[in-house]
Scaffold this motif. Structure first.
Motif, short mmCIF file in Angstrom:
data_model
loop_
_atom_site.label_atom_id
_atom_site.label_comp_id
_atom_site.label_asym_id
_atom_site.label_seq_id
_atom_site.Cartn_x
_atom_site.Cartn_y
_atom_site.Cartn_z
N HIS A 89 0.85 -1.20 0.00
CA HIS A 89 0.00 0.00 0.00
C HIS A 89 0.88 1.24 0.00
O HIS A 89 1.89 1.29 0.71
CB HIS A 89 -0.88 -0.04 1.25
CG HIS A 89 -1.58 1.25 1.56
ND1 HIS A 89 -2.41 1.88 0.66
CD2 HIS A 89 -1.58 2.04 2.67
CE1 HIS A 89 -2.88 2.99 1.21
NE2 HIS A 89 -2.39 3.12 2.43
N HIS A 91 0.93 4.51 1.23
CA HIS A 91 0.18 5.24 2.26
C HIS A 91 0.20 6.74 2.01
O HIS A 91 1.27 7.35 1.99
CB HIS A 91 0.76 4.90 3.64
CG HIS A 91 0.12 5.63 4.77
ND1 HIS A 91 -0.35 5.00 5.90
CD2 HIS A 91 -0.13 6.94 4.95
CE1 HIS A 91 -0.85 5.90 6.71
NE2 HIS A 91 -0.73 7.08 6.17
N TRP A 127 4.66 6.82 2.69
CA TRP A 127 5.40 5.57 2.94
C TRP A 127 4.66 4.39 2.33
O TRP A 127 3.52 4.53 1.87
CB TRP A 127 5.71 5.37 4.40
CG TRP A 127 4.61 5.24 5.42
CD1 TRP A 127 3.56 6.09 5.64
CD2 TRP A 127 4.47 4.19 6.40
NE1 TRP A 127 2.81 5.65 6.71
CE2 TRP A 127 3.33 4.50 7.18
CE3 TRP A 127 5.21 3.04 6.70
CZ2 TRP A 127 2.91 3.68 8.24
CZ3 TRP A 127 4.80 2.24 7.75
CH2 TRP A 127 3.66 2.56 8.51
N HIS A 129 3.84 0.10 2.80
CA HIS A 129 3.85 -1.02 3.75
C HIS A 129 2.79 -2.04 3.33
O HIS A 129 1.88 -1.70 2.58
CB HIS A 129 3.63 -0.52 5.18
CG HIS A 129 2.29 0.14 5.41
ND1 HIS A 129 1.12 -0.57 5.55
CD2 HIS A 129 1.94 1.44 5.53
CE1 HIS A 129 0.11 0.27 5.75
NE2 HIS A 129 0.57 1.50 5.74
N HIS A 409 -7.78 6.10 3.29
CA HIS A 409 -7.09 6.01 2.00
C HIS A 409 -7.75 6.96 0.99
O HIS A 409 -8.80 7.51 1.25
CB HIS A 409 -7.17 4.58 1.45
CG HIS A 409 -6.40 3.57 2.23
ND1 HIS A 409 -5.91 2.42 1.68
CD2 HIS A 409 -6.05 3.51 3.54
CE1 HIS A 409 -5.29 1.70 2.61
NE2 HIS A 409 -5.36 2.35 3.75
N HIS A 463 -4.70 3.07 12.67
CA HIS A 463 -3.36 2.70 12.27
C HIS A 463 -2.56 2.04 13.39
O HIS A 463 -1.35 1.81 13.26
CB HIS A 463 -2.59 3.87 11.65
CG HIS A 463 -1.79 3.47 10.44
ND1 HIS A 463 -0.66 2.67 10.55
CD2 HIS A 463 -1.98 3.70 9.12
CE1 HIS A 463 -0.18 2.47 9.32
NE2 HIS A 463 -0.96 3.08 8.45
CU1 C2O Z 1 -0.69 2.99 6.34
CU2 C2O Z 1 -4.28 1.65 5.32
O1 C2O Z 1 -2.44 2.27 5.80
#
Ligand code: C2O
Ligand code: CU
Ligand code: CU
Length: 566
Positions: A89, A91, A127, A129, A409, A463
């Protein structure tokens, strides 16, 4: 008593074991980015086993920093070599949901995923992840993460430090818990191992960074699974916050603290002009965090709760040592007093206010599961359908005992209210994570633009990675605008649209009396090419162009309609 005991341990029996220099990951610039996520291991502890890790490319932990330029196209290849299903993802980045790397786009072991998109975001620190449901915490804390730096013309025109690794430093800060076999524990609430860019920075270990005697920029990312940090420098040295999650602030904010919860970023500039030869520390002043914020003073716990008493909770501790070294040539020695002009939306432009309440089974729950409006995450349930281009206010209300960093998101948002007050200057820029402490209520405004997709949703979640994996997540789809599209009425029961269709066909129920129906689509030779129960959206993108017959069977009645795919 217990806390004193831990401080004693930290202070005396853990002598200085090692000092390492700050590791600065290499950068990759576009347009092609090849990322291979693989298994590795690192000797984090002096004795015992290595810790199994996940990393990208040449690294054993974490990954390279991706440099994106606003307006340019990126072509990323993610190769999954971890022997487990994952996703990646991006972010904070605004892109189509199919390239967002959420739980609906898994990369199987050995698989390759190839997102391609245009960078639309403002210059800031983002970022990447993993985000595979129920594996996010495990995979992220094993090290599968890295930074993204977006550059744009507005930021590039400012006199700011931006020489990567010279006067502009990425700082990925994590606090983790390892078990007796030295393996990362995704559910640990006694996290006390601090890592700075993957280097150990606690229990006698120090990460040292040599920073030149000038303006130095730090891109702080709290990549911890649960802990919030209250960053500052020794001696309460002041610094300037220049950017929040998704972009520059209007002007630098002078302060001596910045609190970052998991997922949050900030770019700060510290003035080291007159400090050649001196040392100072980046610290977390966690004693000043409110109770209920993970990392703050430990709350009295109900009987039977899991231990949350990390020795770092509620104390002030060092994160990184900074040694000031001679100034570089062409040093930036002052920074501008104005940076950009952020334009938020007006509350009067919003077409809806959605309230997301953080809930739990009882008011005493400290460790989860936590819910949104009483619902646990369900991959099959779309929580909100948001019309494309909607401007919305989301009101986030925390009815639980602990603070949760809320992340959404697709968008960057602007806070408009925190407990009835305007947000502080440092929280007035573009953001994608906001910490909502127990009892607090926060409102933000945002616009859901550019990317509609009726099949792949975007996520919103806490998060704190264990909360997220435990179901503190929801999903929304952004619906395309279909006004002006003729809908075919079938027996006053179903609406079929659009027809002709290109990539998808929608079947809508005109009333809710129908509970079950069967859809069959045949080509002109009578060959069945699609059959499913209760479909509302049929993905027609791989149908050959041409004429088809759609049949709806409901309660023994059959209805037929010719459809055209073009
Ligand atoms: Cu850092 Cu849904 O994510
Ligand atoms: Cu995200
Ligand atoms: Cu949470």
């Amino acid at each position: 008593m217990k806390k004193l005991f831990y401080i004693f341990l930290l202070g005396s029996s853990f002598q200085i074991k090692a000092q390492t220099q700050l590791f600065v990951p290499d950068t990759i610039t576009g347009p092609n980015y090849n990322l291979t996520m693989h298994q590795d291991s690192v000797q984090f502890f002096p004795a015992g086993k290595k810790s199994y890790t996940y990393a990208f490319n040449q690294y054993k932990y974490l990954g390279p920093t991706l440099i994106f330029n606003k307006g340019s196209n990126v072509n990323i290849t993610v190769n999954n070599q971890i022997g487990d299903t994952t996703t990646v993802h991006w972010h904070g980045i605004h892109l189509p949901s199919k390239w967002d790397g959420g739980p609906h786009t898994p990369i199987l072991p050995g698989g390759v995923w190839n997102p391609q998109f245009t960078v639309m975001d403002n210059a800031a620190t983002y970022w990447y992840h993993p985000h595979f449901h129920m594996k996010t915490a495990e995979q992220a804390i094993k090290g599968a993460a890295g930074l993204i730096i977006v550059r744009d013309p507005i930021e590039s025109a400012l006199s700011l430090p931006r020489k990567y690794g010279v006067d502009d430093f990425p700082l990925i800060i994590q606090c983790q818990q390892y078990d007796a076999n030295n393996q990362a524990m995704p559910l640990g609430m006694q996290d006390s191992i601090i890592l700075v860019n993957g280097g150990r920075a606690s229990h006698g270990y120090t990460v040292n960074a040599n920073f030149p005697a000038q303006m130095v920029r730090m891109r702080l990312l709290n990549a911890s699974g649960e802990r919030s940090f209250n960053f500052g420098f020794t001696g309460n040295k002041q610094f300037k916050i220049i950017a929040s999650d998704g972009g520059l602030l209007n002007s630098p904010v002078t302060t001596d603290r910045i609190r970052l919860s998991p997922g949050e970023r900030a770019e700060i500039v510290i003035d080291l002009n007159a400090m050649n030869g001196q040392t100072l520390h980046l610290m977390s002043y966690a004693s000043e965090l409110a109770m209920g914020i993970q990392g703050g003073p430990t709350m009295p716990m109900p009987v039977g709760s899991p231990p949350m008493d990390s020795p770092l909770n509620g104390i002030d501790f060092n994160i990184m040592q900074i040694t000031v070294v001679p100034q570089t040539t062409n040093a930036v020695t002052t920074i501008p007093s104005s940076l950009t002009t952020n334009v938020s939306y007006l509350p009067s432009q919003a077409s809806v206010t959605r309230t997301v309440r953080f809930t739990a089974d009882s008011a005493m729950v400290m460790d989860g599961p936590f819910y949104f409006n009483g619902n646990s995450f369900d991959m099959m349930r779309i929580d909100y359908e948001i019309p494309l281009n909607n401007i919305e206010i989301w009101k986030i209300v925390n009815e639980t005992m602990v603070a949760h960093p809320f992340h959404i998101h697709d968008v960057q948002f602007f806070l408009i209210d925190r407990n009835g007050n305007l947000p502080s200057a440092e929280e007035s820029g573009r953001k994608d994570v906001v910490l909502v402490p127990s009892g607090d209520s926060v409102m933000f405004i945002t616009k859901f633009e550019d990317f509609a997709d009726t099949i792949i949703p975007f996520m919103y979640h806490c998060h704190i990675l264990m909360h997220e994996d435990d179901g503190m997540m929801g999903q929304f789809i952004v619906k395309p605008i279909l006004t002006g599209i003729r809908k075919t009425d079938i027996n006053n029961t179903f609406l079929l649209y659009p027809n002709p269709a290109t990539t998808e066909l929608h079947i809508e129920l005109k009333n809710n009396k129908v509970s079950s129906y069967q859809i069959t689509i045949s080509d002109i030779t009578g060959k069945i090419i699609y059959k499913d129960k209760n479909s509302s959206i049929i993905n027609a993108s791989d149908f050959t162009k041409g004429m088809y017959v759609l049949e709806i069977e409901q309660d023994g009645n059959y209805y037929h309609e010719k459809i055209m795919i073009e």
